[in-house]
Design a protein around this motif. Sequence first.
Motif, PDB file in Angstrom:
ATOM      1  N   ASP A   1      28.276  12.841   0.110  1.00  0.00           N
ATOM      2  CA  ASP A   1      29.313  13.806   0.435  1.00  0.00           C
ATOM      3  C   ASP A   1      28.778  14.703   1.548  1.00  0.00           C
ATOM      4  OD1 ASP A   1      31.316  15.668   0.626  1.00  0.00           O
ATOM      5  OD2 ASP A   1      31.462  16.036  -1.540  1.00  0.00           O
TER       6      ASP A   1
ATOM      7  N   LYS B   1      30.241  16.309   4.010  1.00  0.00           N
ATOM      8  CA  LYS B   1      30.936  17.577   4.234  1.00  0.00           C
ATOM      9  C   LYS B   1      30.406  18.657   3.282  1.00  0.00           C
ATOM     10  CE  LYS B   1      34.131  17.470   7.279  1.00  0.00           C
ATOM     11  NZ  LYS B   1      33.870  18.107   8.574  1.00  0.00           N
TER      12      LYS B   1
ATOM     13  N   ALA C   1      29.870  23.366   8.955  1.00  0.00           N
ATOM     14  CA  ALA C   1      30.670  22.789   7.858  1.00  0.00           C
ATOM     15  C   ALA C   1      31.841  21.959   8.360  1.00  0.00           C
ATOM     16  CB  ALA C   1      31.167  23.890   6.933  1.00  0.00           C
ATOM     17  N   GLN C   2      32.254  22.158   9.620  1.00  0.00           N
ATOM     18  CA  GLN C   2      33.395  21.418  10.164  1.00  0.00           C
ATOM     19  C   GLN C   2      32.974  20.173  10.949  1.00  0.00           C
ATOM     20  OE1 GLN C   2      33.365  25.001  10.567  1.00  0.00           O
ATOM     21  NE2 GLN C   2      34.474  24.941   8.634  1.00  0.00           N
ATOM     22  N   ARG C   3      31.703  19.964  11.114  1.00  0.00           N
ATOM     23  CA  ARG C   3      31.261  18.805  11.890  1.00  0.00           C
ATOM     24  C   ARG C   3      31.662  17.502  11.204  1.00  0.00           C
ATOM     25  NH1 ARG C   3      25.239  20.459  14.161  1.00  0.00           N
ATOM     26  NH2 ARG C   3      25.935  22.369  15.186  1.00  0.00           N
ATOM     27  N   VAL C   4      32.002  16.531  12.013  1.00  0.00           N
ATOM     28  CA  VAL C   4      32.382  15.216  11.496  1.00  0.00           C
ATOM     29  C   VAL C   4      31.105  14.460  11.151  1.00  0.00           C
ATOM     30  CG1 VAL C   4      33.485  13.029  12.084  1.00  0.00           C
ATOM     31  CG2 VAL C   4      34.480  15.185  12.878  1.00  0.00           C
TER      32      VAL C   4
ATOM     33  N   ALA D   1      28.398  22.090   4.265  1.00  0.00           N
ATOM     34  CA  ALA D   1      28.957  23.374   3.834  1.00  0.00           C
ATOM     35  C   ALA D   1      27.945  24.170   3.008  1.00  0.00           C
ATOM     36  CB  ALA D   1      30.231  23.147   3.028  1.00  0.00           C
TER      37      ALA D   1
END
Length: 157
Positions: free
Chosen positions: A80, A82, A68-71, A86
Amino acid sequence: MTHLQRRHVLLAASAVPLGVHAHHGWSSFDPERPIYLEGKVLKVRWQNPHAELELEIPAELKLPVDLAQRVVPAQTSPVDGKALLAKAVLPNRKDRRWEVELAPLTRMQAWQVQEIKTGAVVSVVGFTLREEKGDAVLRAEYLFVDGKTYGLRSSPA
């Protein structure tokens, strides 16, 4: 149908290359349930209508803690990324081999994705056929290879 028409149909049918498999229309996939896969590339088809990989998935596949934190890179389509990362889950089905549909070669070139080689380890987030019925197929939305992330829905923004 005349004899000549039948002959043309037979000739056209014989021109279809061996090994051609069904192409799944995008509406067959479930965009509400992003799936995460990671595995070793067993086969590569770097051709249109889209590049494809056959992945061997480990029996103990797990979601990466940092998924979920990957760019995610910007694309020309409003995605979307992100939220997709997630929301990603593991597939319900336990197939060890999956067909992964990537993007058309022109889009792969726009992202500067090098042709993936057999034996490489890649991961993808994408969509399976609705209710995971039928073939073990995933349409890739994001491709993670060699520490890089590629958005495959559209061209880079």
